[in-house]
Design a protein around this motif. Structure first.
Motif, PDB file in Angstrom:
ATOM      1  N   UNK A   4       0.820  -1.205   0.000  1.00 12.87           N
ATOM      2  CA  UNK A   4       0.000   0.000   0.000  1.00 12.87           C
ATOM      3  C   UNK A   4       0.858   1.260   0.000  1.00 12.87           C
ATOM      4  N   UNK A   5       2.083   1.169   0.545  1.00 15.29           N
ATOM      5  CA  UNK A   5       3.002   2.313   0.429  1.00 15.29           C
ATOM      6  C   UNK A   5       3.245   2.637  -1.047  1.00 15.29           C
ATOM      7  N   UNK A   6       3.572   1.598  -1.817  1.00 16.04           N
ATOM      8  CA  UNK A   6       3.804   1.826  -3.242  1.00 16.04           C
ATOM      9  C   UNK A   6       2.526   2.288  -3.931  1.00 16.04           C
ATOM     10  N   UNK A  14      -0.996   6.289  -6.680  1.00 12.62           N
ATOM     11  CA  UNK A  14      -2.213   7.098  -6.740  1.00 12.62           C
ATOM     12  C   UNK A  14      -1.899   8.518  -7.167  1.00 12.62           C
ATOM     13  N   UNK A  15      -0.728   9.011  -6.714  1.00 10.20           N
ATOM     14  CA  UNK A  15      -0.324  10.353  -7.146  1.00 10.20           C
ATOM     15  C   UNK A  15      -0.075  10.379  -8.641  1.00 10.20           C
ATOM     16  N   UNK A  16       0.518   9.276  -9.155  1.00 11.59           N
ATOM     17  CA  UNK A  16       0.769   9.220 -10.602  1.00 11.59           C
ATOM     18  C   UNK A  16      -0.546   9.282 -11.383  1.00 11.59           C
ATOM     19  N   UNK A  57       3.808  12.175  -4.496  1.00  5.98           N
ATOM     20  CA  UNK A  57       3.485  13.549  -4.149  1.00  5.98           C
ATOM     21  C   UNK A  57       2.394  13.541  -3.080  1.00  5.98           C
ATOM     22  N   UNK A  58       2.453  14.539  -2.201  1.00  5.14           N
ATOM     23  CA  UNK A  58       1.449  14.636  -1.141  1.00  5.14           C
ATOM     24  C   UNK A  58       0.135  15.125  -1.733  1.00  5.14           C
ATOM     25  N   UNK A  86      -0.961  17.144   7.623  1.00  2.00           N
ATOM     26  CA  UNK A  86       0.218  16.618   6.959  1.00  2.00           C
ATOM     27  C   UNK A  86      -0.090  15.744   5.757  1.00  2.00           C
ATOM     28  N   UNK A  87      -1.377  15.553   5.423  1.00  2.00           N
ATOM     29  CA  UNK A  87      -1.707  14.819   4.200  1.00  2.00           C
ATOM     30  C   UNK A  87      -1.244  13.381   4.240  1.00  2.00           C
ATOM     31  N   UNK A  88      -0.391  13.009   3.272  1.00  2.00           N
ATOM     32  CA  UNK A  88       0.049  11.628   3.110  1.00  2.00           C
ATOM     33  C   UNK A  88       0.839  11.099   4.285  1.00  2.00           C
TER      34      UNK A  88
END
Lengths: 118, 83, 249, 91
Positions: free
Chosen positions: C181-183, C188-190, C198-199, C212-214
């Motif tokens: 899920x980290x990857x 998801x940003x891509x 990216x946050x 702090x978002x992400x």
């Protein structure tokens, strides 16, 4: 700051590196060698701690201070932080190899690992 | 330099006899020294937190206090049963 | 090569190294006189850019998130290696058939104290993990604390419960899910058309838990993975001792 | 203040050497745990609380635990397989 102290953390880092190497070369027990490797690895933490420290600086946690305060370097701390946790698991991997070597050969001495002889 | 810092240094200087206990002798003797060390370091961290005037740091002695209980039991049990 | 010869060669080489290193260290910038620009830049900007108050965790999970992804996969691979080397029973059916032979009893006082301490440790682990963007803490530390809380179950001689928890398939699945899920958060940003990791989440109010978002989300993923990783390693070592049998090779 | 930091660093150097010089592995684990705690206090004193937190959790408990698990597994294997010391010729 007195001159004697100006390089002290760097000296301590080098000394710990030397100690770890000494333990590795003279060890007669594989677990002892792995622990020496952990000490050797901790020398890098000392080096990074010495580099990032700043006299009068405070920690980069801005909950109770304003962002303008003089802080120590957060980048080198981030380098250390993940490494410490990963180190424990890598040590576990090395110890698993030690356990396996013991189960195969019945010995914990590094000089008895005949298959590693070049 | 405030008084809290001096107090922290005084508490932390008790680590020197602990180092002697932990680094020489039989495993049981070392274990006693280790327990004393974790108590002294917890105390020293609390006092340094007040000395630095940074309240968020109080999480660290709290963590050490909780972890040292488990650590002590782990050491004691492994020394008793398996080693 | 004999042991004495090896030690002698080491001492010659080691002292030469030490002397050269000490000479080099004398020319480093003096201790306490840090000059690098990056740390200062991040210290000034982190609260405005990311609404997170802990600069170290903001670097770890956001600015340098790609690097931490690599570190996390080192952890993942190391645990994989430990399991490959030490475990032999892969399928669940034989695992459940194993009887627990260890029946020693600990003193009742330790067992009584253990339960509240276990509870406090779990709560504290969650606190450390979820406040990573505000105060010192984060997923890596929280994972170790939670894993040690479950180790307390083993320590108070409740071996059966320990085996049932740690040999459960859910531990292995959650380790893989934590790493994946980290990857996926990065991917998801891509999908939104911005660079990897990216946050993208709303930044929230500074000082709030949901800020702090992400950072908090990634920290939680890392926490799940580290907890599962440590449990897997501990169980891989203890499997023989807990079940009390040495399998035939 | 800086003198206290210097003493702390020297204590780290001494105990690192002592950890390496301990030959008995069981004693060495406890010395390693002491060394980890001392490192944690050093990190705390030099304003690195995040690093100190991971050093507390890992250096004081997790790293010695791994070593102890490995030692106890080796002891367990020795107690339950008396003929394993003869060496099975694998590979």
């Amino acid at each position: 700051m007195p001159h004697v102290l100006a390089s002290l953390p760097y000296f301590v880092a080098g000394w710990l590196f030397f100690c770890g190497l000494y333990g590795l070369t003279t060890s007669r027990h594989l677990v002892h060698a792995v622990i020496s490797l952990a000490v050797l690895q901790s020398s890098t933490y000392m080096l990074l701690l010495g580099i990032g420290y700043r006299t009068g600086g405070t920690a980069p946690v801005f909950v109770d201070i304003s962002p303008g305060r003089l802080t120590v370097d957060p980048v080198v701390q981030a380098l250390m932080l993940t490494d410490i946790v990963v180190e424990a698991v890598v040590v576990a991997l090395l110890l698993a190899m030690v356990v396996k070597a013991y189960e195969k050969s019945g010995s914990v001495s590094p000089s008895d690992l005949r298959t590693l002889r070049g | 330099m405030n008084w809290w810092l001096w107090a922290g240094i005084a508490v932390a200087s008790c680590l020197i006899p602990c180092a002697d206990m932990c680094l020489r002798g039989s495993p049981e003797r070392r274990l006693v020294g280790l327990e004393m060390t974790s108590i002294i370091i917890t105390l020293a961290m609390v006092i340094f937190t007040i000395a630095f005037e940074r309240i968020p740091f109080i999480d660290l002695p709290l963590t050490l206090a909780i972890m040292s209980f488990g650590g002590a039991l782990v050491f004691a049990r492994f020394l008793e049963h398996h080693l | 090569m004999t042991e004495r010869l090896r030690a002698r060669i080491f001492f010659v080489a080691g002292f030469i190294f030490l002397a050269l290193y000490f000479c080099a260290a004398l020319n480093l910038p003096p201790w306490g006189d840090y000059r690098g620009p990056y740390g200062d830049f991040i210290s000034r900007m982190v609260v405005y850019q990311r609404h997170a108050t802990d600069a170290v965790n903001a670097i770890n999970y956001d600015y340098r998130g790609f690097d931490t992804l690599g570190e996390e996969f080192i952890l993942f691979t190391a645990v994989l290696g430990v399991m490959m080397l030490l475990r032999r029973r892969a399928d669940t059916a034989t695992r459940e058939a194993n009887k627990i032979k260890e029946t020693r009893k600990l003193s009742i006082s330790v067992q009584v104290v253990n339960f509240p301490v276990f509870f406090v440790t779990v709560v504290f682990g969650f606190y450390i993990g979820l406040h990573g963007q505000l105060t010192p803490g984060g997923g890596f530390q929280a994972g170790v604390i939670l894993a040690s809380a479950l180790l307390l179950v083993y320590i108070c001689e409740n071996t059966e419960a320990f085996q049932r928890i740690t040999s459960h398939r859910a531990v292995e699945v959650s380790e893989a899910l934590g790493a994946a899920s980290y990857a996926l958060i990065g991917l998801a940003a891509l999908c939104l058309g911005v660079p990897f990791l990216t946050n993208i989440l709303p930044l929230g109010t500074t000082g709030d838990v949901f800020s702090g978002g992400n950072i908090a989300l990634i920290s939680a993923c890392v926490g799940v993975e580290v907890t599962a990783a440590f449990l897997l390693v501990i169980y891989s070592y203890l499997e023989e001792i807990v079940t009390g049998e040495v399998p035939e090779e | 203040m800086i003198w206290f930091g210097a003493i702390l660093l020297l204590l780290v150097a001494i105990s690192g050497f002592a950890v390496v010089c301990t030959r008995d592995v069981t004693s060495q684990v406890i010395a390693l745990s002491f060394y980890g705690l001392l490192m944690a206090l050093t990190f705390f004193f030099f304003q690195a609380p995040d690093v100190a937190l991971s050093q507390i959790t890992v250096g004081a408990v997790a790293l010695p635990l791994m070593v102890m698990l490995a030692i106890s597994r080796m002891k367990f294997r020795k107690a339950h397989m008396p003929d394993s010391s003869s060496g099975e010729e694998h590979d």
